[in-house]
Design an enzyme around this catalytic site. Sequence first.
Site, PDB file in Angstrom:
ATOM      1  N   LYS A 230       2.546  -3.392   6.735  1.00 30.14           N
ATOM      2  CA  LYS A 230       2.917  -3.410   5.304  1.00 30.14           C
ATOM      3  C   LYS A 230       4.408  -3.108   5.129  1.00 30.14           C
ATOM      4  CE  LYS A 230      -1.062  -4.491   3.555  1.00 30.14           C
ATOM      5  NZ  LYS A 230      -1.269  -5.849   3.030  1.00 30.14           N
TER       6      LYS A 230
ATOM      7  N   TYR B 191      -1.477  -0.993  10.935  1.00 32.84           N
ATOM      8  CA  TYR B 191      -1.722  -1.519   9.580  1.00 32.84           C
ATOM      9  C   TYR B 191      -0.577  -1.102   8.651  1.00 32.84           C
ATOM     10  CZ  TYR B 191      -3.430  -1.510   4.810  1.00 32.84           C
ATOM     11  OH  TYR B 191      -3.527  -1.678   3.460  1.00 32.84           O
TER      12      TYR B 191
ATOM     13  N   SER C 276       0.842  -1.198   0.000  1.00 29.44           N
ATOM     14  CA  SER C 276       0.000   0.000   0.000  1.00 29.44           C
ATOM     15  C   SER C 276       0.874   1.244   0.000  1.00 29.44           C
ATOM     16  CB  SER C 276      -0.852  -0.018   1.266  1.00 29.44           C
ATOM     17  OG  SER C 276      -1.418   1.250   1.501  1.00 29.44           O
TER      18      SER C 276
HETATM   19  N1  UFG Z   1     -13.190  10.411   4.059  1.00 27.06           N
HETATM   20  C1  UFG Z   1     -14.249  11.229   4.400  1.00 27.06           C
HETATM   21  N2  UFG Z   1     -15.352  10.635   4.925  1.00 27.06           N
HETATM   22  C2  UFG Z   1     -15.472   9.299   5.105  1.00 27.06           C
HETATM   23  C3  UFG Z   1     -14.382   8.480   4.747  1.00 27.06           C
HETATM   24  C4  UFG Z   1     -13.248   9.064   4.235  1.00 27.06           C
HETATM   25  O1  UFG Z   1     -14.188  12.435   4.248  1.00 27.06           O
HETATM   26  O2  UFG Z   1     -16.503   8.824   5.609  1.00 27.06           O
HETATM   27  C5  UFG Z   1     -11.984  11.040   3.482  1.00 27.06           C
HETATM   28  C6  UFG Z   1     -10.742  10.752   4.313  1.00 27.06           C
HETATM   29  O3  UFG Z   1     -10.625  11.651   5.363  1.00 27.06           O
HETATM   30  C7  UFG Z   1      -9.659  10.850   3.239  1.00 27.06           C
HETATM   31  C8  UFG Z   1     -10.349  10.370   1.959  1.00 27.06           C
HETATM   32  O4  UFG Z   1     -11.753  10.470   2.221  1.00 27.06           O
HETATM   33  O5  UFG Z   1      -9.305  12.186   3.071  1.00 27.06           O
HETATM   34  C9  UFG Z   1     -10.027   8.931   1.631  1.00 27.06           C
HETATM   35  O6  UFG Z   1     -10.262   8.140   2.769  1.00 27.06           O
HETATM   36  P1  UFG Z   1     -10.314   6.553   2.723  1.00 27.06           P
HETATM   37  O7  UFG Z   1     -10.615   6.075   4.112  1.00 27.06           O
HETATM   38  O8  UFG Z   1     -11.217   6.103   1.632  1.00 27.06           O
HETATM   39  O9  UFG Z   1      -8.852   6.145   2.276  1.00 27.06           O
HETATM   40  P2  UFG Z   1      -7.457   6.473   2.973  1.00 27.06           P
HETATM   41  O10 UFG Z   1      -6.686   7.268   1.985  1.00 27.06           O
HETATM   42  O11 UFG Z   1      -7.579   7.001   4.329  1.00 27.06           O
HETATM   43  O12 UFG Z   1      -6.896   4.990   3.155  1.00 27.06           O
HETATM   44  C10 UFG Z   1      -6.633   4.212   2.041  1.00 27.06           C
HETATM   45  C11 UFG Z   1      -6.827   2.734   2.362  1.00 27.06           C
HETATM   46  C12 UFG Z   1      -5.813   2.263   3.338  1.00 27.06           C
HETATM   47  C13 UFG Z   1      -4.435   2.656   2.909  1.00 27.06           C
HETATM   48  C14 UFG Z   1      -4.365   4.147   2.638  1.00 27.06           C
HETATM   49  C15 UFG Z   1      -3.030   4.536   2.101  1.00 27.06           C
HETATM   50  O13 UFG Z   1      -8.111   2.499   2.881  1.00 27.06           O
HETATM   51  O14 UFG Z   1      -5.886   0.847   3.398  1.00 27.06           O
HETATM   52  O15 UFG Z   1      -5.326   4.473   1.656  1.00 27.06           O
HETATM   53  O16 UFG Z   1      -2.914   5.912   2.022  1.00 27.06           O
HETATM   54  F1  UFG Z   1      -3.541   2.360   3.869  1.00 27.06           F
END
Ligand code: UFG
Length: 341
Positions: free
Chosen positions: A153, A149, A124
Amino acid sequence: MKILVTGGLGYIGSHTTVELIKNNFEVVIVDNLSNSEFFILENIKQITGVSPKFYNLDLLDFKKFDQIVKENKIHGIIHFAAFKSVSESVLHPVKYYENNIISLLNVLRAMNLNGISNLVFSSSCTVYGQPDTLPVSEDSPFKMAESPYAYSKQVSENIIKDVSSSSDKLNAISLRYFNPVGAHSSGLIGELPLGVPDNLVPYITQTAAGIREELSVFGNDYTTKDGTAIRDYIHIEDLARAHVKAISKILSCNSQLYDYINVGTGIGHSVLEVINSFEKVNNLKLNYSFKERRNGDIKEIYSDVKKSEEVLGWKAVFSLNEMMKSAWVWQKNIKNFRNIS
Ligand code: UFG
């Protein structure tokens, strides 16, 4: 060629299985259904016309896993099976380390015992933390891991690197995914989040479906174009294709190979852009409001795509609009499959 796919009924595993079958690989799936459902196997069969051999097994059970590897005369392994919730890993680090690290060690032990040397590992972009320069290239160093997590990785990649440079014969590629979203064009497979989704896109689709009342947008005070955080969203079918390229590269390589490659589109989209795209392509209005930043979130990340193009001959082709369209088709279909399974 026969490929064993651990976690092959999961979100990325199931799409990769379909893509492998399309490319004439034989697939054997090992999955303990901890974050997937059995009907996915039926739907893989519907899409491809082939029913992959399936074992319901936890990879922590080394003896049985070793037996499966022995029996099936495997040529290579794509190892997806792992826990993947950032927030849950903070609450239950031991569970995460045990599952993610020991599973990998069991895969490597079984490979060594059975003379298998070809591995693609599911990593990731979380290994980079918040990088100093964007787009982030594979030369960027690992930063302090933001969660157990993420650390699992980083450690896993290092273990694979050590093994591949030892006398154990191992050829491996770690693929560092950015944000996989969307679903298969058939509408038959997609993401099945357990409980309340952590991730943005399943939260959006569940809100549109009325399962959640309102989407919280975490932070609108980042120093980005519209104040919301930026990620590199990649269509799941593009990501699946990258795995077929990676395992094919390893299988056709005559010398020792160890590499790590970003899998992204190279384009950063803000949370608001994702919402706007979803509303536009599906002709819907989404109920959302701005909330505080989420703990552990970084402001911005997107991929440098040079290495994936050069080494794998792969690049993403789907747009954000296509991701949002397929995600919604899948969300509307899920209840039909769950009823019949
Ligand atoms: N977000 C919201 N509301 C929500 C969920 C997410 O605003 O209900 C925002 C988060 O704050 C972030 C963006 O949407 O800014 C993306 O969030 P995600 O949770 O979809 O994804 P992340 O980038 O946090 O995490 C993903 C994967 C992880 C991995 C990570 C690596 O889920 O497994 O990318 O950067 F580790």
